[in-house]
Design a protein around this motif. Structure first.
Motif, short mmCIF file in Angstrom:
data_model
loop_
_atom_site.label_atom_id
_atom_site.label_comp_id
_atom_site.label_asym_id
_atom_site.label_seq_id
_atom_site.Cartn_x
_atom_site.Cartn_y
_atom_site.Cartn_z
N ARG A 1 0.77 -1.22 -0.04
CA ARG A 1 0.14 -0.03 0.19
C ARG A 1 0.89 1.41 0.01
NH1 ARG A 1 -4.00 -0.37 5.01
NH2 ARG A 1 -4.47 1.75 4.45
N TRP B 1 -0.57 8.68 -1.10
CA TRP B 1 -0.87 9.47 -2.17
C TRP B 1 -0.20 10.82 -2.13
CZ3 TRP B 1 -4.75 8.45 1.38
CH2 TRP B 1 -5.26 9.65 2.36
N GLU C 1 -7.80 5.37 2.24
CA GLU C 1 -6.72 4.65 1.86
C GLU C 1 -6.24 5.20 0.57
OE1 GLU C 1 -7.74 0.36 1.52
OE2 GLU C 1 -7.98 0.21 3.67
N THR C 2 -7.17 6.20 -0.14
CA THR C 2 -6.69 6.48 -1.51
C THR C 2 -7.18 7.97 -1.50
OG1 THR C 2 -8.90 5.83 -2.59
CG2 THR C 2 -6.78 4.02 -2.74
N LYS C 3 -6.64 8.69 -2.32
CA LYS C 3 -7.04 10.06 -2.73
C LYS C 3 -8.35 10.18 -3.10
CE LYS C 3 -6.21 14.64 -2.69
NZ LYS C 3 -5.22 15.26 -3.24
#
Length: 810
Positions: A207, A400, A729-731
């Motif tokens: 990740r 990110w 966890e992500t943009k």
């Protein structure tokens, strides 16, 4: 004298409860939790308990039922001569004691009798509860520790009658030295919560490793390829011109061939410079987080490392101070790359050729400048190669690209450095206030919570609570003079509160080149120089008819012509100065635009504030995004930045030495199409300084160049405790949670009803966002510690008042 009237001669027992602290103000945010409320008194009590053992006061203070002879009882008041004895005391169930509201309720004193023992006895009884519970609410001085023994404690027997007989007054407790931080209650210390790094498993390792797009190997490889093509073109021109009597015949100053030799080289060079600016911006914002890795650990990443580019007119040498010497050399090479544009403008010159057919002018290459450019582009390639090595995937612990305020919130929402920023939001230099920390970026857990989270923190360091150290109350120079007890109780925060609400502090900072005096100087200088430039150019048709170069214009065998070199290099250098001087203005307006939107009375949505990341974009993308977001001033300033790049391009190729056969003289003549365009661009550039005067909404309390300066407005914000920002966890997921809409289109499921419901829900979310929705603001809010702070939060939270955004009318 009598302390109680005959009609109210019933004693009410005080209801004793567990000692606790209470707060009188109700400005607490709805998202505040007990995790963030602390007091230095409890901290001091915990420290003292570690050295003296643990003592916990009883939840209910009971009185031992010890019978005493009425004559020997210590709970008897001295009898007054000639005073009627009160009625027997009737002990009821525990109730709250009603204190005397005024001295009028007291019995008149008896003449000739000393009241001192009775007054002492009454004061001791009234202050007995304060000695047990701690300092009184309105006490201006610290309370003394409670020291009572069963023999000296008053005894109240239920349903018994106490006779009032003379007895000596009770002894006063021994005096203890006053200390504002001395604990009154011994409590068991709460175990400290410590941040513990997580050993990366294969899943967690996969990740991590995010690299910003401009620094990724394929993108840098493409840029390197363009640099290699420039090197190849330069080498070909130099070799071919030296072996074939120049390159091509000269056919005038308004032809396509003239454009290729006089405008195209510097145009290609300055486009590479624009791309290099994007790479530099990615390095600036990523370096602090790469410096939190195991191999490049630094203690000053928050304070000393800039996150906004500054390698424009002057080289940025801060990398050497931050123990990044190789990166400092790389950025020095990047700064010298700006000189490639003036050198490219002087690369191709006209030469009088007589040994290859009829005598004529031909385009040739200046070998000295050409090989210098080859060396500079090779150094540029080496710098890019180092960036690829320094910012490779295995050195990154990012999820990110951290380029917005929302990214900063996610990285520091559970950090243990928040207490370092107390009261830094009003400091003129928060970087100097924050102590150094050996921070790391990655996955952590805590000693009290087993779940893993991604963020920034100091390994094996405690998570400190937000608290403010109260100042020691100053003793009055006149002891007999009564003071304002409530003012003394709140005096510890008065200076900080005044700064929070001061318009001078709120609108104190803007870059030196955008202060009123500086902007006025730029406007006057730009207009005067533009007028002089136009007058000199068109009076007596000086440029069109040509002018004497004052130096030799003959081109030697190496391709060097003094006149052509001078009138190409100097104008291009001045144009590059104008272009580079506008870049800090452009970058300031990009970086400050989120705060400008947040400073509106109605606040701004997350898409127009927390998620804005104009400094990370290229020039064309900034103009496009700013127009979509209706940030017209940012779009205008960046568009002027794009227009200004054509000034050095045109200035470097507009003049050429031409031989006039009528009088057999050489004059410097301008290519009039290019010169007209140059005059228009210079005029627009000069008038643009009228637009850069920043309004109040673009002024801030201090600079925004470092992570520490931005965290000073976020450390106490309830946004760090937002449940919606947990485990992002992500943009794309971050954008979805803040805006309420997905970043990708809705996939059709085949079910007409389901798809229609999804579309309706999406349209409702968009209407909610456009009509208001959750709005954020920059102003005074109630922080996680229950106190007022200056910074960024929701404009209004349920159960709390709206933020104070504007301190003065805008």
């Amino acid at each position: 004298m009598n302390l109680v009237s005959d009609n109210n001669a019933h004693l009410q027992t005080v209801k004793q409860a567990t000692p606790q602290y209470t707060k009188s103000d109700s400005l607490k945010s709805s998202s505040a939790t007990n995790e963030y409320f602390s007091d230095y008194a409890s901290d001091a009590a915990s420290q003292k308990s570690n050295s003296k053992g643990y003592e916990t006061p009883p939840s209910r203070i009971s009185t031992p039922l010890v019978q005493h002879h009425p004559a020997d009882s210590e709970m008897t008041l001295p009898a007054r001569p000639g005073v009627t004895q009160p009625a027997p005391l009737n002990i009821r169930q525990p109730q709250t004691v009603r204190l005397l509201s005024s001295f009028d309720e007291m019995s008149p004193p008896t003449p000739g009798v000393d009241d001192t023992p009775y007054v002492r006895f009454a004061i001791e009884q009234l202050t007995r509860d304060e000695d047990v519970f701690g300092r009184g609410r309105d006490s201006a001085y610290p309370a003394q520790p409670a020291q009572y023994s069963p023999a000296a404690a008053p005894v109240f027997a239920e349903d018994s009658v106490e006779t009032l007989t003379p007895s000596p007054p009770p002894p006063s407790p021994p005096q203890q030295p006053a200390s504002p931080l001395a604990p009154q209650i011994q409590r068991k210390p709460v175990p400290q919560e410590v941040m513990i790094p997580v050993d990366l498993s294969k899943d967690l390792r996969k990740r991590l490793g995010f690299v910003p797009l401009p620094l990724r190997l394929p993108i840098l490889a493409l840029y390197l390829l363009l640099c290699l093509l420039m090197i190849a073109a330069l080498i070909f021109s130099l070799i071919f011109a030296g072996t074939n009597n120049a390159l091509f015949d000269y056919d005038g100053n308004a032809t396509p061939r003239y454009f290729v030799f006089q405008y195209l080289p510097q145009l290609l060079g300055i486009l590479l410079i624009l791309w290099l600016f994007v790479i530099e911006a990615a390095v600036y914002r990523s370096l602090p987080y790469y410096s939190m890795g195991a191999s490049h650990r630094s203690s000053w990443v928050l304070q000393d490392m800039r996150i906004l580019p500054a390698n424009y007119v002057l080289p940025d040498l801060t990398f050497f101070r931050n123990r990044e010497p190789l990166l400092g050399i790389t950025f020095l090479v990047f700064w010298f790359a700006n000189f490639t544009v003036p050198l490219l403008a002087t690369l191709y010159q006209t030469q009088w050729i007589t040994n290859d057919g009829p005598a004529r002018f031909r385009w040739t290459a200046f070998r000295g400048v050409g090989w210098t450019l080859v060396a500079m582009y090779i150094l540029l390639c080496l710098g890019l190669f180092y960036c690829a090595v320094r910012f490779r995937r295995r050195n990154s612990n990012l999820l990110w690209d951290p380029c917005s305020l929302a990214d900063l919130i996610c990285l520091f929402r559970r950090s243990n450095v928040g207490s370092d920023f107390e009261q830094s939001e009003v400091s003129p230099d928060p970087d100097a206030q924050v102590p150094p920390r050996n921070l790391s970026l990655g996955f952590f857990t805590t000693s009290e919570r087993p779940e893993a989270f991604h963020g920034v923190g100091e390994e094996y360091a405690p998570i400190k609570r937000l608290s403010f150290r109260p100042e020691k109350p100053k003793e009055s120079p006149h002891p007999n003079e009564s003071g304002d007890v409530e003012a003394q109780r709140l005096s510890y925060g008065s200076a900080f509160a005044r700064n929070l609400h001061s318009p001078f502090i709120r609108y104190r900072w803007t870059p030196w080149f955008l202060r009123d005096s500086a902007v006025l100087a730029w406007i006057i200088a730009a207009l005067l120089l533009t007028i002089a430039f136009l007058v000199v150019s068109f009076v007596h048709r000086a440029v069109q008819n040509g002018f004497d170069p004052q130096i030799s214009s003959v081109t030697d065998s190496s391709g060097f012509s003094p006149a052509n070199f001078l009138y190409s290099f100097v104008p291009t250098l001045l144009g590059m100065f104008l272009f580079l001087a506008w870049q800090p203005i452009d970058m300031y307006y990009r970086a400050v635009q989120p705060f400008r939107n947040l400073s509106q009375p109605t606040g701004a949505t997350a898409r127009h504030s927390l998620l804005l990341s104009y400094p990370a974009y290229g020039h064309l993308r900034v103009v496009t995004r700013a127009l979509i977001n209706r940030d017209y001033k940012v779009a205008c300033v960046t568009f002027i930045s794009i227009l200004s790049l054509f000034i050095p391009v045109l200035a470097g190729g507009v003049f050429t030495a031409v031989l006039f056969s009528s009088d057999n003289k050489v004059r410097m003549v301008a290519s009039m199409p290019g010169y007209y365009a140059l005059c228009v661009l210079v005029t627009i550039y000069a008038l643009s300084y009228l637009l850069i005067w920043p309004t109040k909404k673009r002024y801030l309390p201090h600079n925004i160049n470092t992570i520490a300066s931005l965290l000073s407005w976020l450390y106490a914000s309830p946004l760090l405790g937002e449940v919606a920002l947990q485990h992002v966890e992500t943009k794309a997921e971050l954008v979805e949670r803040l805006t309420g809409s997905k970043a990708t289109p809705v996939a059709l499921t085949g079910d007409r009803d389901s798809d229609e419901k999804g579309r309706r829900a999406r349209r409702a979310v968009r209407r909610l966002e456009q009509g208001g929705g959750v709005r954020y603001a920059f102003g005074i809010f109630t922080g996680r510690d229950g106190k007022e702070h200056l910074g960024i939060d929701r404009l209004q939270r349920p159960g709390s008042r709206e933020m104070l955004v504007g301190l003065t009318s805008q």
